[in-house]
Design a protein around this motif. Structure first.
Motif, PDB file in Angstrom:
ATOM      1  N   GLN A   2       1.036  -0.887  -0.069  1.00  0.00           N
ATOM      2  CA  GLN A   2      -0.062   0.070  -0.359  1.00  0.00           C
ATOM      3  C   GLN A   2       0.823   1.029  -0.243  1.00  0.00           C
ATOM      4  N   LEU A   3       0.279   2.600  -0.881  1.00  0.00           N
ATOM      5  CA  LEU A   3       1.319   3.245  -0.855  1.00  0.00           C
ATOM      6  C   LEU A   3       0.353   4.906  -0.432  1.00  0.00           C
ATOM      7  N   LYS A   4       0.953   5.325   1.057  1.00  0.00           N
ATOM      8  CA  LYS A   4       0.182   5.394   1.674  1.00  0.00           C
ATOM      9  C   LYS A   4       1.175   7.055   1.702  1.00  0.00           C
ATOM     10  N   ILE A   5      -0.572   8.551   0.799  1.00  0.00           N
ATOM     11  CA  ILE A   5       0.519   9.915   0.194  1.00  0.00           C
ATOM     12  C   ILE A   5      -0.493  10.865   1.809  1.00  0.00           C
ATOM     13  N   LYS A   6       0.132  11.787   1.875  1.00  0.00           N
ATOM     14  CA  LYS A   6      -0.649  12.350   2.911  1.00  0.00           C
ATOM     15  C   LYS A   6      -0.300  14.407   2.523  1.00  0.00           C
ATOM     16  N   ARG A   7      -0.864  14.307   2.208  1.00  0.00           N
ATOM     17  CA  ARG A   7      -0.364  15.494   1.855  1.00  0.00           C
ATOM     18  C   ARG A   7      -0.965  17.131   2.586  1.00  0.00           C
ATOM     19  N   SER A   8      -0.099  18.354   2.216  1.00  0.00           N
ATOM     20  CA  SER A   8      -0.397  18.982   3.797  1.00  0.00           C
ATOM     21  C   SER A   8       0.282  20.788   2.639  1.00  0.00           C
ATOM     22  N   GLN A   9       0.640  22.245   3.587  1.00  0.00           N
ATOM     23  CA  GLN A   9       1.488  23.366   2.724  1.00  0.00           C
ATOM     24  C   GLN A   9       1.443  23.675   4.196  1.00  0.00           C
ATOM     25  N   LYS A  10       3.108  24.414   3.822  1.00  0.00           N
ATOM     26  CA  LYS A  10       2.799  25.095   4.566  1.00  0.00           C
ATOM     27  C   LYS A  10       3.151  26.623   3.886  1.00  0.00           C
ATOM     28  N   ILE A  18       4.453  26.462   0.301  1.00  0.00           N
ATOM     29  CA  ILE A  18       6.122  25.031  -0.205  1.00  0.00           C
ATOM     30  C   ILE A  18       4.328  24.034   0.438  1.00  0.00           C
ATOM     31  N   PHE A  19       4.312  23.420  -0.914  1.00  0.00           N
ATOM     32  CA  PHE A  19       3.253  21.777  -0.907  1.00  0.00           C
ATOM     33  C   PHE A  19       4.062  21.052  -0.483  1.00  0.00           C
ATOM     34  N   ILE A  20       3.704  19.951   0.718  1.00  0.00           N
ATOM     35  CA  ILE A  20       4.266  18.853   0.888  1.00  0.00           C
ATOM     36  C   ILE A  20       3.845  17.397   1.076  1.00  0.00           C
ATOM     37  N   LEU A  21       4.170  16.411   0.742  1.00  0.00           N
ATOM     38  CA  LEU A  21       3.984  15.031   0.446  1.00  0.00           C
ATOM     39  C   LEU A  21       4.643  13.887   1.388  1.00  0.00           C
ATOM     40  N   ASP A  22       3.999  13.613   2.232  1.00  0.00           N
ATOM     41  CA  ASP A  22       4.820  12.945   3.311  1.00  0.00           C
ATOM     42  C   ASP A  22       4.103  11.350   2.295  1.00  0.00           C
ATOM     43  N   VAL A  23       4.835  10.616   2.075  1.00  0.00           N
ATOM     44  CA  VAL A  23       5.114   9.249   1.052  1.00  0.00           C
ATOM     45  C   VAL A  23       5.279   7.998   2.358  1.00  0.00           C
TER      46      VAL A  23
END
Length: 134
Positions: A2-10, A18-23
């Motif tokens: 499974q690939l988990k992707i969490k998007r956030s920004q600061k 600034i776009f953030i991906l935690d994968v």
């Protein structure tokens, strides 16, 4: 897998987003064993455009390119399957980079899925394929 992707920004210093991906990839116990057995942990999953340029320079014998390629590993502009299993934090400057990064990681995971499927097939079973005329 499974690939988990969490998007956030600061916000950056100038207020630009600034776009953030935690994968992170989650592997089953069987998949972990296959990765270990067939030494797949160093498969390259992601490289940014800048990392590709540094790698090309390094391969041409440029010392600055080699230094840049090493920095790319440290700054997560390039990472392996093992890194992805441990989770990666990627900062992108724009939405094009977000889309490209997500796409590249997803395609790499599909390719890894193929490696794992092939690795599982070495159990002595016979495979018969129908070959159509050209």
């Amino acid at each position: 897998m499974q690939l988990k992707i969490k998007r956030s920004q600061k916000s950056g210093l100038t207020g630009t987003p600034i776009f953030i991906l935690d994968v992170m990839a989650e592997l089953s116990d069987e998949e972990h064993e296959l990765v270990k057995k067939y030494r797949l942990k160093n498969l390259l999953v992601y490289t940014s455009e800048a990392a590709n340029q540094n790698l090309a320079k390094a391969e041409a014998g440029n010392w600055a390119g080699l230094g840049g390629a090493l920095m790319d590993r440290l700054t997560k502009r390039s990472f392996s399957l093992d890194d992805l299993v441990n989770g990666q934090h990627i900062e992108c400057k724009d939405l094009d980079e977000v889309i490209g990064t997500e796409s590249q990681v997803h395609i790499a995971c599909q390719n890894i899925r193929g490696y794992l499927d092939v690795a599982k097939s070495f159990d002595g079973t016979e495979q018969i394929l129908e070959v159509e005329p050209a």
